[in-house]
Motif scaffolding. Structure first.
Motif, mmCIF file in Angstrom:
data_model
loop_
_atom_site.group_PDB
_atom_site.id
_atom_site.type_symbol
_atom_site.label_atom_id
_atom_site.label_comp_id
_atom_site.label_asym_id
_atom_site.label_seq_id
_atom_site.Cartn_x
_atom_site.Cartn_y
_atom_site.Cartn_z
ATOM 1 N N GLY A 53 0.759 -1.106 -0.093
ATOM 2 C CA GLY A 53 -0.068 0.029 0.093
ATOM 3 C C GLY A 53 0.802 1.311 -0.049
ATOM 4 N N CYS A 54 0.325 2.519 -0.084
ATOM 5 C CA CYS A 54 1.093 3.677 -0.345
ATOM 6 C C CYS A 54 0.575 4.478 1.052
ATOM 7 C CB CYS A 54 0.758 4.260 -1.632
ATOM 8 S SG CYS A 54 1.179 3.382 -3.027
ATOM 9 N N CYS A 55 1.395 4.997 1.634
ATOM 10 C CA CYS A 55 1.501 6.158 2.653
ATOM 11 C C CYS A 55 1.687 7.506 1.904
ATOM 12 C CB CYS A 55 2.139 5.708 3.795
ATOM 13 S SG CYS A 55 2.279 7.089 5.181
ATOM 14 N N PRO A 56 0.693 8.400 2.054
ATOM 15 C CA PRO A 56 0.789 9.637 1.414
ATOM 16 C C PRO A 56 1.879 10.544 2.057
ATOM 17 C CG PRO A 56 -1.175 9.726 2.729
ATOM 18 C CD PRO A 56 -0.620 8.355 2.784
ATOM 19 N N MET A 57 2.849 10.061 2.411
ATOM 20 C CA MET A 57 3.796 10.971 3.116
ATOM 21 C C MET A 57 5.382 10.560 2.477
ATOM 22 S SD MET A 57 2.569 10.825 6.990
ATOM 23 C CE MET A 57 0.802 10.584 7.236
#
Length: 289
Positions: free
Chosen positions: A59-63
């Motif tokens: 998944g992708c963490c928006p930071m």
């Protein structure tokens, strides 16, 4: 129909670019960057961080450079600590709320670079596109720098399509003979392996030799890809950087071919296993079966 009109209404630019401030030139829009995930198949947007999800996918963490929380759902900014019990990210400068990851997407491989070659009748030798394979000896082919050429019977010259070889006068019915044919030969990596002509030997991750389908190519440090001469490998973008800032798709290496089993005639030529090297009338090597 897919152009971009410039200010003033007198000029336009191709799709994927924009007009310069003075309206006199077109500026290519940079390709969007992405963050590749460790599995090599997923990626996240630029300035995001790849985190493993509860399902085991990425998944992708928006930071950027974020901290992935142990619950595999949330994340925190760089240099902060996940406090799942209180739903916070602990920081000396003040706590902030937890962030939430979103699914990563599959990386889109760059379009393959098609390198056209003319396969010779032996199924092993190849000549560049736009040339013709001509037989030099029983087991050796050369490349005539003409398309659909006529191969002369002396095994050394060729003529344009629609003409015939006049070896007594050294002409092609109305045109002079081309220069002697260069040999179509492999690129040797070591004493046991080689790559097809026009390739470059590059090491694979296993330590074995691989083949890059470019001449004098740049071997990338990931031991998987390679780039054209004069460019540099960009692992983060999966591309080849050119001097002017342009980008090209990088290429994957293929395993080198084993030379074991050939009967060596000299440092440049060999015959198939079970044959004997014999000199031809021209002085070149031939193969007796």
């Amino acid at each position: 129909p897919q152009g971009v009109p410039c200010a003033g209404g007198h000029h336009c630019c191709p799709r994927g670019s924009h007009c310069s401030a003075d309206g006199e030139s077109c500026v290519v829009s940079p390709a969007p960057r992405a963050v590749p995930c460790p599995d090599g198949e997923s990626e996240c947007p630029d300035n995001a961080t790849c985190c493993v999800t509860a399902s085991g996918t990425w998944g992708c963490c928006p930071m950027p450079e974020a901290s992935c929380c142990a619950d595999k759902v949330h994340c925190c900014p760089h240099a902060t600590i996940c406090d799942l019990a209180h739903g916070r990210c602990l920081s000396p400068d003040g706590d902030v709320p937890l962030g939430t990851t979103f699914p990563a997407w599959k990386r889109q491989p760059p379009p393959p670079v098609v390198l056209l070659q003319v396969l010779c009748p032996d199924g092993r030798s190849a000549c560049p596109d736009g040339t013709t394979c001509c037989q030099l000896s029983l087991t050796e082919y050369g490349c005539c720098p003409l398309q659909n050429a006529v191969c002369c019977g002396d095994g050394q010259h060729c003529c344009p399509q629609g003409t015939s070889c006049d070896l007594e006068r050294s002409t092609c019915t109305s045109a002079p003979l081309r220069a002697a044919l260069p040999k179509a030969q492999d690129v040797r990596c070591d004493e046991e392996t080689s790559c097809p002509d026009g390739n470059t030997c590059c090491r694979l991750a296993s330590g074995a030799w691989g083949c890059c389908p470019l001449e004098q190519a740049v071997c990338c440090e990931d031991h998987i890809h390679c780039c054209p001469q004069g460019s540099t490998c960009d692992p983060s973008g999966g591309t080849c950087l050119q001097g002017g800032g342009g980008r090209l798709p990088w290429l994957r290496k293929t395993p080198a071919l084993a030379r074991v089993g050939d009967v060596r005639c000299d440092e440049e030529t060999s015959c198939p296993d079970g044959n004997t090297c014999c000199r031809l009338a021209s002085g070149a090597w031939g193969c007796c079966p």
